[in-house]
Design a protein around this motif. Structure first.
Motif, PDB file in Angstrom:
ATOM      1  N   LYS A   9      22.785  30.609  -1.720  1.00 50.77           N
ATOM      2  CA  LYS A   9      21.607  30.116  -1.001  1.00 50.77           C
ATOM      3  C   LYS A   9      20.517  31.175  -0.974  1.00 50.77           C
ATOM      4  CE  LYS A   9      24.076  31.098   3.232  1.00 50.77           C
ATOM      5  NZ  LYS A   9      24.736  30.483   4.364  1.00 50.77           N
ATOM      6  N   THR A  11      18.241  33.143   1.536  1.00 48.92           N
ATOM      7  CA  THR A  11      18.225  33.498   2.952  1.00 48.92           C
ATOM      8  C   THR A  11      16.927  34.219   3.283  1.00 48.92           C
ATOM      9  OG1 THR A  11      20.624  33.728   2.904  1.00 48.92           O
ATOM     10  CG2 THR A  11      19.481  34.732   4.753  1.00 48.92           C
ATOM     11  N   GLN A 109      18.794  24.752  -0.375  1.00 46.66           N
ATOM     12  CA  GLN A 109      19.849  25.683   0.019  1.00 46.66           C
ATOM     13  C   GLN A 109      19.214  26.888   0.705  1.00 46.66           C
ATOM     14  OE1 GLN A 109      21.428  26.186  -3.865  1.00 46.66           O
ATOM     15  NE2 GLN A 109      22.598  24.298  -3.813  1.00 46.66           N
ATOM     16  N   SER A 111      18.451  29.183   4.057  1.00 47.30           N
ATOM     17  CA  SER A 111      18.972  29.619   5.351  1.00 47.30           C
ATOM     18  C   SER A 111      17.890  30.444   6.040  1.00 47.30           C
ATOM     19  CB  SER A 111      20.238  30.451   5.150  1.00 47.30           C
ATOM     20  OG  SER A 111      20.676  30.986   6.375  1.00 47.30           O
ATOM     21  N   THR A 113      16.468  32.475   9.551  1.00 49.55           N
ATOM     22  CA  THR A 113      16.821  33.119  10.811  1.00 49.55           C
ATOM     23  C   THR A 113      15.648  33.963  11.295  1.00 49.55           C
ATOM     24  OG1 THR A 113      17.779  35.047   9.704  1.00 49.55           O
ATOM     25  CG2 THR A 113      19.296  33.233  10.243  1.00 49.55           C
TER      26      THR A 113
END
Length: 122
Positions: A9, A11, A109, A111, A113
């Motif tokens: 993925k 990120t 895909q 991610s 944060t």
């Protein structure tokens, strides 16, 4: 970001937001966990103010992201109060290129944060 967490993925972590004159400098830590390099990736992002209202839509050009190597990318957003930035939504990738790269590798895909109070989602 641990390599095993990034496998398969893309990120993106919002790592810092710092005031600079009349702008906000957003720093992102990015890891391409795919087996192939991403030559170009540009995301449409929506920035929200402290009241939860859309402040603006903008494009973040993350450039080249080599496979399995972390990169830091910074974006200077003019006329933005870092303390008033409550949320960033990544709407999707407007560009995603490279040999063997599919659009899903950049957006499907993904991610997201944040290490700071600003929420990041997509």
């Amino acid at each position: 970001m641990a390599d095993e967490d990034a496998a398969g993925k893309l990120t993106i972590e919002l790592n810092a937001a710092q005031a600079q004159n009349d702008a906000c400098v957003l720093s992102f830590l990015v890891q391409n966990g795919h087996a192939t390099d991403i030559e170009t990736v540009v995301f449409e992002a929506v920035l929200f103010n402290g009241e939860g209202q859309v402040d603006r839509l903008t494009l973040f050009d993350f450039g080249t992201l080599p496979s399995a190597r972390p990169r830091v990318r910074q974006f200077v957003v003019p006329n933005l109060d870092c303390d008033g930035l409550s949320r960033i939504i990544f709407n999707g990738a407007s560009q995603c290129t490279g040999t063997g790269v599919t659009p899903a590798m950049c957006a499907g895909q993904l991610s997201l944060t944040s290490r700071i109070a600003t929420e990041v989602s997509g």
